[in-house]
Design a protein around this motif. Structure first.
Motif, PDB file in Angstrom:
ATOM      1  N   CYS A   1      -7.933 -22.712  14.425  1.00 42.52           N
ATOM      2  CA  CYS A   1      -8.221 -21.310  14.744  1.00 42.52           C
ATOM      3  C   CYS A   1      -7.105 -20.696  15.589  1.00 42.52           C
ATOM      4  N   LEU A   2      -6.609 -21.449  16.550  1.00 47.77           N
ATOM      5  CA  LEU A   2      -5.596 -20.919  17.461  1.00 47.77           C
ATOM      6  C   LEU A   2      -4.248 -20.693  16.781  1.00 47.77           C
ATOM      7  N   SER A   3      -4.074 -21.246  15.595  1.00 46.82           N
ATOM      8  CA  SER A   3      -2.818 -21.025  14.865  1.00 46.82           C
ATOM      9  C   SER A   3      -2.852 -19.721  14.061  1.00 46.82           C
ATOM     10  N   LYS A   4      -3.976 -19.024  14.068  1.00 48.04           N
ATOM     11  CA  LYS A   4      -4.150 -17.832  13.228  1.00 48.04           C
ATOM     12  C   LYS A   4      -3.183 -16.701  13.564  1.00 48.04           C
ATOM     13  N   PRO A   5      -3.033 -16.285  14.841  1.00 49.46           N
ATOM     14  CA  PRO A   5      -2.144 -15.131  15.091  1.00 49.46           C
ATOM     15  C   PRO A   5      -0.697 -15.378  14.685  1.00 49.46           C
ATOM     16  N   LYS A   6      -0.207 -16.596  14.873  1.00 46.70           N
ATOM     17  CA  LYS A   6       1.170 -16.904  14.450  1.00 46.70           C
ATOM     18  C   LYS A   6       1.283 -16.856  12.932  1.00 46.70           C
ATOM     19  N   TYR A   7       0.279 -17.341  12.239  1.00 45.14           N
ATOM     20  CA  TYR A   7       0.282 -17.285  10.779  1.00 45.14           C
ATOM     21  C   TYR A   7       0.327 -15.833  10.311  1.00 45.14           C
ATOM     22  N   ILE A   8      -0.485 -14.971  10.929  1.00 42.23           N
ATOM     23  CA  ILE A   8      -0.516 -13.564  10.534  1.00 42.23           C
ATOM     24  C   ILE A   8       0.842 -12.901  10.768  1.00 42.23           C
ATOM     25  N   LEU A   9       1.432 -13.156  11.931  1.00 40.87           N
ATOM     26  CA  LEU A   9       2.738 -12.569  12.233  1.00 40.87           C
ATOM     27  C   LEU A   9       3.793 -13.044  11.234  1.00 40.87           C
ATOM     28  N   ASP A  10       3.776 -14.322  10.909  1.00 40.77           N
ATOM     29  CA  ASP A  10       4.744 -14.852   9.940  1.00 40.77           C
ATOM     30  C   ASP A  10       4.592 -14.152   8.590  1.00 40.77           C
ATOM     31  N   LYS A  11       3.354 -13.937   8.155  1.00 38.91           N
ATOM     32  CA  LYS A  11       3.128 -13.286   6.863  1.00 38.91           C
ATOM     33  C   LYS A  11       3.505 -11.809   6.914  1.00 38.91           C
ATOM     34  N   LEU A  12       3.298 -11.172   8.057  1.00 35.00           N
ATOM     35  CA  LEU A  12       3.716  -9.783   8.206  1.00 35.00           C
ATOM     36  C   LEU A  12       5.230  -9.672   8.059  1.00 35.00           C
TER      37      LEU A  12
ATOM     38  N   ASP B   1       7.124 -11.921   6.467  1.00 32.91           N
ATOM     39  CA  ASP B   1       7.471 -12.339   5.104  1.00 32.91           C
ATOM     40  C   ASP B   1       7.322 -11.195   4.106  1.00 32.91           C
ATOM     41  N   PHE B   2       6.189 -10.499   4.168  1.00 31.92           N
ATOM     42  CA  PHE B   2       5.877  -9.499   3.152  1.00 31.92           C
ATOM     43  C   PHE B   2       6.341  -8.093   3.520  1.00 31.92           C
ATOM     44  N   GLN B   3       6.501  -7.825   4.815  1.00 32.21           N
ATOM     45  CA  GLN B   3       6.925  -6.495   5.254  1.00 32.21           C
ATOM     46  C   GLN B   3       6.022  -5.411   4.675  1.00 32.21           C
ATOM     47  N   GLU B   4       4.731  -5.649   4.749  1.00 34.99           N
ATOM     48  CA  GLU B   4       3.743  -4.688   4.274  1.00 34.99           C
ATOM     49  C   GLU B   4       2.457  -4.869   5.061  1.00 34.99           C
TER      50      GLU B   4
ATOM     51  N   PHE C   1      -3.640  -5.285   9.929  1.00 33.27           N
ATOM     52  CA  PHE C   1      -2.423  -5.075  10.708  1.00 33.27           C
ATOM     53  C   PHE C   1      -1.456  -4.218   9.911  1.00 33.27           C
ATOM     54  N   LYS C   2      -1.101  -3.087  10.502  1.00 32.55           N
ATOM     55  CA  LYS C   2      -0.086  -2.220   9.909  1.00 32.55           C
ATOM     56  C   LYS C   2       1.279  -2.894  10.027  1.00 32.55           C
ATOM     57  N   ASN C   3       2.124  -2.675   9.040  1.00 31.74           N
ATOM     58  CA  ASN C   3       3.467  -3.236   9.066  1.00 31.74           C
ATOM     59  C   ASN C   3       4.350  -2.367   9.970  1.00 31.74           C
ATOM     60  N   ASN C   4       4.178  -2.551  11.277  1.00 30.95           N
ATOM     61  CA  ASN C   4       4.996  -1.782  12.220  1.00 30.95           C
ATOM     62  C   ASN C   4       5.212  -2.574  13.511  1.00 30.95           C
ATOM     63  N   ASP C   5       6.026  -2.030  14.400  1.00 32.20           N
ATOM     64  CA  ASP C   5       6.386  -2.736  15.629  1.00 32.20           C
ATOM     65  C   ASP C   5       5.202  -2.892  16.575  1.00 32.20           C
ATOM     66  N   LYS C   6       4.285  -1.937  16.574  1.00 31.56           N
ATOM     67  CA  LYS C   6       3.154  -2.012  17.489  1.00 31.56           C
ATOM     68  C   LYS C   6       2.216  -3.168  17.129  1.00 31.56           C
ATOM     69  N   SER C   7       1.957  -3.358  15.857  1.00 32.80           N
ATOM     70  CA  SER C   7       1.096  -4.474  15.481  1.00 32.80           C
ATOM     71  C   SER C   7       1.790  -5.800  15.751  1.00 32.80           C
ATOM     72  N   ARG C   8       3.107  -5.842  15.572  1.00 31.39           N
ATOM     73  CA  ARG C   8       3.852  -7.068  15.888  1.00 31.39           C
ATOM     74  C   ARG C   8       3.822  -7.348  17.394  1.00 31.39           C
ATOM     75  N   MET C   9       3.927  -6.311  18.196  1.00 28.01           N
ATOM     76  CA  MET C   9       3.827  -6.486  19.639  1.00 28.01           C
ATOM     77  C   MET C   9       2.451  -7.040  20.009  1.00 28.01           C
ATOM     78  N   PHE C  10       1.419  -6.498  19.377  1.00 25.20           N
ATOM     79  CA  PHE C  10       0.073  -6.991  19.647  1.00 25.20           C
ATOM     80  C   PHE C  10      -0.054  -8.460  19.249  1.00 25.20           C
ATOM     81  N   LEU C  11       0.441  -8.806  18.072  1.00 24.54           N
ATOM     82  CA  LEU C  11       0.347 -10.187  17.603  1.00 24.54           C
ATOM     83  C   LEU C  11       1.118 -11.133  18.528  1.00 24.54           C
TER      84      LEU C  11
END
Length: 222
Positions: free
Chosen positions: A51-62, A64-67, A111-121
């Motif tokens: 479970c604790l690996s989830k936010p890093k996985y999401i950020l990596d996919k964001l 990767d896909f840039q969407e 998660f929107k593909n933007n800097d704010k969501s990346r900052m949150f992640l």
């Protein structure tokens, strides 16, 4: 456009609970003609660590896909196209069982593909790292729920909600249900809940696994 759905599954405790559900979720995405990235991820050893690996996985996919992306827990059931996440303009979007922050769920997560969501992640990832370094027996959703109001109060992010039809309790679906939440019954999950001081009755309530035959009158929502 409905954002790409992402998730991972990692089996634990010598059973196929997550891989079975992950493959089912893939089929549901395909049947609904939805884009997805759902794959097996090597287990970290127990339910909590996965479970604790989830936010890093999401950020990596964001990255990767840039969407824009929509996270679903792998044991979620997708009944209909999640139209509420189409054309989201806010940085983040979540489901809620009661229309406000107190009813927030940890799946689905937009998660929107933007800097704010990346900052949150990245902040979420740092919070998870702190839990691990200090051996604090919490899951990914506790720091998530703590960070959301902090970011909102500082006007750092924008956020929107979808309703309870996106986070129905297992076995409590109806004709309006779009997503049913998954609630694993892994023993390592239960043991960690005991460390948090949760009662055995509440632990069983939060851990139906594949057993959705419990009485509707005895089930309430988190």
């Amino acid at each position: 456009m409905i954002p790409r759905i992402i998730s991972f599954y990692s089996d634990i405790e010598s059973n196929n609970y997550y891989s079975d559900h992950g493959k089912r979720l893939i089929k549901e995405c395909e049947d609904l003609d939805l884009r997805y990235e759902i794959s097996e991820k090597k287990s970290m050893g127990n339910y909590r660590l996965n479970c604790l690996s989830k936010p890093k996985y999401i950020l990596d996919k964001l990255d990767d896909f840039q969407e824009d992306l929509l996270w679903l827990d792998a044991d979620s059931k997708l009944h209909k196209v999640p139209v509420g996440f189409d054309k989201i303009e806010t940085d983040l979007a979540f489901s809620t069982a009661n229309g406000n922050l107190s009813g927030m769920k940890a799946s689905p997560l937009f998660f929107k593909n933007n800097d704010k969501s990346r900052m949150f992640l990245n902040t979420w990832i740092k919070s998870v790292k702190n839990l691990l370094e200090n051996d604090i027996s919490k899951f990914d959703h506790e720091p998530l729920f703590q960070l959301i109001p902090l970011f909102l109060n500082n006007n750092t992010i924008t956020m929107s909600f979808v309703g309870e039809e996106y986070c129905r309790w297992p076995g409590d679906t109806n004709e309006n249900t779009i997503i049913t939440m998954g609630l694993a019954d892994a023993e390592s999950k239960k043991e960690n809940l005991r460390k948090l001081g949760i009662s055995e009755e509440k632990i069983e309530w939060q851990s139906p696994g594949n057993d959705y035959e419990q009485s509707e009158s005895n089930r309430s929502r988190i």
